[in-house]
Scaffold this motif. Sequence first.
Motif, short mmCIF file in Angstrom:
data_model
loop_
_atom_site.label_atom_id
_atom_site.label_comp_id
_atom_site.label_asym_id
_atom_site.label_seq_id
_atom_site.Cartn_x
_atom_site.Cartn_y
_atom_site.Cartn_z
N GLU A 400 0.83 -1.21 0.00
CA GLU A 400 0.00 0.00 0.00
C GLU A 400 0.86 1.26 0.00
O GLU A 400 0.52 2.27 -0.64
N ILE A 401 1.99 1.21 0.71
CA ILE A 401 2.88 2.38 0.74
C ILE A 401 3.44 2.64 -0.65
O ILE A 401 3.57 3.80 -1.09
N MET A 402 3.76 1.57 -1.38
CA MET A 402 4.24 1.75 -2.76
C MET A 402 3.17 2.41 -3.62
O MET A 402 3.45 3.30 -4.42
N HIS A 403 1.93 1.97 -3.44
CA HIS A 403 0.84 2.62 -4.20
C HIS A 403 0.73 4.09 -3.81
O HIS A 403 0.54 4.96 -4.67
N LYS A 404 0.86 4.37 -2.51
CA LYS A 404 0.71 5.75 -2.04
C LYS A 404 1.86 6.64 -2.51
O LYS A 404 1.71 7.86 -2.59
N ALA A 405 3.01 6.04 -2.80
CA ALA A 405 4.12 6.84 -3.32
C ALA A 405 3.84 7.31 -4.75
O ALA A 405 4.41 8.29 -5.20
N LEU A 406 2.96 6.59 -5.43
CA LEU A 406 2.61 6.97 -6.81
C LEU A 406 1.23 7.64 -6.88
O LEU A 406 0.68 7.82 -7.97
N ALA A 407 0.67 7.97 -5.72
CA ALA A 407 -0.65 8.61 -5.68
C ALA A 407 -0.56 10.02 -6.30
O ALA A 407 0.52 10.63 -6.30
N GLN A 409 -0.81 14.08 -6.78
CA GLN A 409 -0.35 15.13 -5.86
C GLN A 409 -1.42 15.54 -4.86
O GLN A 409 -1.14 15.89 -3.73
N GLY A 410 -2.69 15.51 -5.28
CA GLY A 410 -3.75 15.98 -4.39
C GLY A 410 -4.13 15.00 -3.29
O GLY A 410 -4.89 15.34 -2.37
N ASP A 411 -3.62 13.78 -3.34
CA ASP A 411 -3.98 12.78 -2.32
C ASP A 411 -3.38 13.19 -0.98
O ASP A 411 -2.16 13.31 -0.86
N PRO A 412 -4.23 13.41 0.05
CA PRO A 412 -3.70 13.87 1.34
C PRO A 412 -2.80 12.82 2.01
O PRO A 412 -2.06 13.16 2.93
N HIS A 413 -2.89 11.56 1.58
CA HIS A 413 -2.05 10.51 2.16
C HIS A 413 -0.92 10.10 1.21
O HIS A 413 -0.34 9.03 1.36
N LYS A 414 -0.64 10.92 0.24
CA LYS A 414 0.47 10.59 -0.68
C LYS A 414 1.77 10.47 0.12
O LYS A 414 2.10 11.37 0.91
N VAL A 415 2.50 9.37 -0.06
CA VAL A 415 3.78 9.19 0.62
C VAL A 415 4.87 9.85 -0.22
O VAL A 415 5.04 9.54 -1.39
N ARG A 416 5.58 10.78 0.41
CA ARG A 416 6.59 11.57 -0.30
C ARG A 416 8.01 11.30 0.17
O ARG A 416 8.98 11.56 -0.55
N ALA A 441 9.94 7.68 -7.39
CA ALA A 441 9.07 8.86 -7.39
C ALA A 441 9.11 9.62 -6.06
O ALA A 441 8.61 10.75 -5.97
N LEU A 442 9.66 9.00 -5.02
CA LEU A 442 9.70 9.68 -3.72
C LEU A 442 10.50 10.97 -3.81
O LEU A 442 11.52 11.03 -4.50
N GLU A 443 10.06 11.98 -3.08
CA GLU A 443 10.82 13.23 -3.06
C GLU A 443 12.09 13.08 -2.23
O GLU A 443 13.06 13.82 -2.41
N HIS A 444 12.06 12.12 -1.30
CA HIS A 444 13.25 11.93 -0.45
C HIS A 444 13.27 10.50 0.05
O HIS A 444 12.32 10.04 0.68
#
Length: 713
Positions: A400-407, A409-416, A441-444
């Motif tokens: 799920e975290i991998m999916h959230k990393a590709l969510a 920009q507007g997703d409030p739970h986007k993993v960055r 895709a992660l910012e960091h």
Amino acid sequence: LVGSQRVDREVASVCPFCGVGCLVTYKVRDGKLVAVDGRDGPANGSRLCVKGRFGFDYAHHPHRLTKPLIRKSGVAKDGNVRRDPARWSEVFREASWDEALDFAAGKLRTLRDGHGPKALAGFGSAKGTNEEAYLFQKLVRTGFGSNNVDHCTRLCHASSVAALLEGVGSGAVSNQVNDIQHSELIIVIGSNPTSNHPVAATWMKNAARTGTKIVVADPRATEISRHAWRTLQFKADSDVALLNAMIHTIIQEGLANEEFIAQRASNYEALREGVARFSPEAMEGVCGIPAATIREVARAFATARSAMILWGMGVSQHVHGTDNARCLIALCAVAGQIGKPGSGLHPLRGQNNVQGASDAGLIPMMFPNYQRVDNHDAHAWFEQFWGTRLDAQPGYTVVEIMHKALAPQGDPHKVRGMYIAGENPAMSDPDLNHARAALAALEHLVVQDIFMTETAWLADVVLPATAWPEKTGTVTNTDRMLQLGRRAIAAPGEAKPDLWLIQQMARRMGLAWNYPGPDAGVAAVYEEMRQAQHAAIGGISWERLEREGSVTYPCLGEDDPGQPIVFVDRFPTPDGRVKLVPAGLVPADEQTDAAFPFVLITGRQLEHWHTGSMTRRSAVLDAIEPVATACLCGADIEALGLAPGQPIRVRSRRGEVELQVRRDDGTAPGSVFIPFAYAEAAANLLTNAALDPFGKIPEFKYCAVAIEGVAIA
Ligand code: SF4
């Protein structure tokens, strides 16, 4: 191995590979490991497998990370890993520890403050110590501010644990491996112990020799089958059909243990109704096992004086993995085969410390000791214990975290931003092209490891850490034994202890932590963890571990020897009973068809461990198994017009790999087995990321692939 040559020191520790937890002695000369011997531990009795005995030189490999690295600005994150350290400067520059840690934690802090706690996530490791797992999850919960923390238990036994917590109230084994010497019969299902738990397999073979009947149930016939009384090579994906047919037989033939069920089980009527349509005669076409054989094995299991079930990831890694484990629990319970010597449930844990890391709370829905984060009392206890506000919402799991990393920009739970310590999801996750894109895709991305893994290659900061022989700490084996590993050698270059690194990251995230003492305060961390897990390990002080080296839990007092068999009088469920949960047939997420006619089953092999980052850098082990292979039966090799040793291409809807074909007549016609340790032919490029809805474990044990020969250049 060292013959008459000088050994400067011998250090007592634990094998760093599988969950059997063999005790070892490291032999050190001139600051280097030169040999490993088996110690007389409770799990191994001086035995070691080839990995434990010869797989130690990875610690001295020239590819070790020895300096902190920061990605050069503007360098794209590609998957083209340069393993040779001389080429790392194409992508990274060396940095001081202060600069690397300030950058690593500072950017995570900026993302947290700018986008909220859910913008961050962390993967700890079942390869680390309990103390590291405990501190890592505490850092994510109290420093990042969410429960977005997980580790590779999600990829191995998460579904087993979900079923066990639901059914018997505890996610660990009921009986230790060695207890099979008291079993009249054991069922080994979805497990290849000779490769994956080799020393445990030796105890099984010993038991067979002294009269224990072994039933092996697996879509692949593996080496342990040679010691079996009966081998049930059932069709892949038909576990529930087979197990329900056995439960059906036991009930229908009046072999159910009515007294046990009446006194110690709940929901029996629902189970009885649930299995009513699963007669062996109706299921033999589904699972491929003759009805008479199903009945014979079911009768033997129910009427044995004592019987145990041991299982591996062949059970758990399905979209119906939790259902599979529910059936195993029900099978034991209807036969009354639990809570006594030689009778019970044993999920063979994979990693050396996957049991301990889970116990320590390295999972998104549980605090330490399986206290649910959304349970009001548990939440209040940990807020008070750690002195801070905590999120009460379960976090996301690995996939799920991998999916959230590709969510979007507007997703409030986007993993960055992520902090990954000791795991290699760029090799271990399903559907790797997706997982690698997510990491890139992660910012960091902060990666803490001992090698430039496929995951580290995608990092913004790489923190060089310590290998197992370079640290002191505890691990918990598959038998619920807490065992102490001791530092034998120094870390290379500027590499730092993982426990120190986690604390440095925490301080820079604003946490005022102080764990004094040698080895980065490991004893102080352990004692805090012991309070958090008091109901399990309250009686095991650090001094006791130093004295005894290995103690089984539950252990509630200093004079408690520990409980090797649990559930003797009651189950730790709300009503004290085992809950029987019926399971129906849920097909695999992806079926074979004309374009992709083979079933892919992934797994491990004896010589290589998981993503291969350690064992592929171990000279003896890599010499024995140097190339990636795909196992096919002789009939399929012939039908495809191939020959053993020939290069082949295996394709799925998600990716393709090239590797050598190997003849293995234990692999059923229509299926192919590929180990996932080889980066050059990563099996997980092919696998399906579909999840079991309860355990959130991916379906590594079933997807559709096509196979074709490749012309030899
Ligand atoms: Fe190590 Fe497991 Fe082999 Fe024992 S069986 S030596 S713990 S890999």
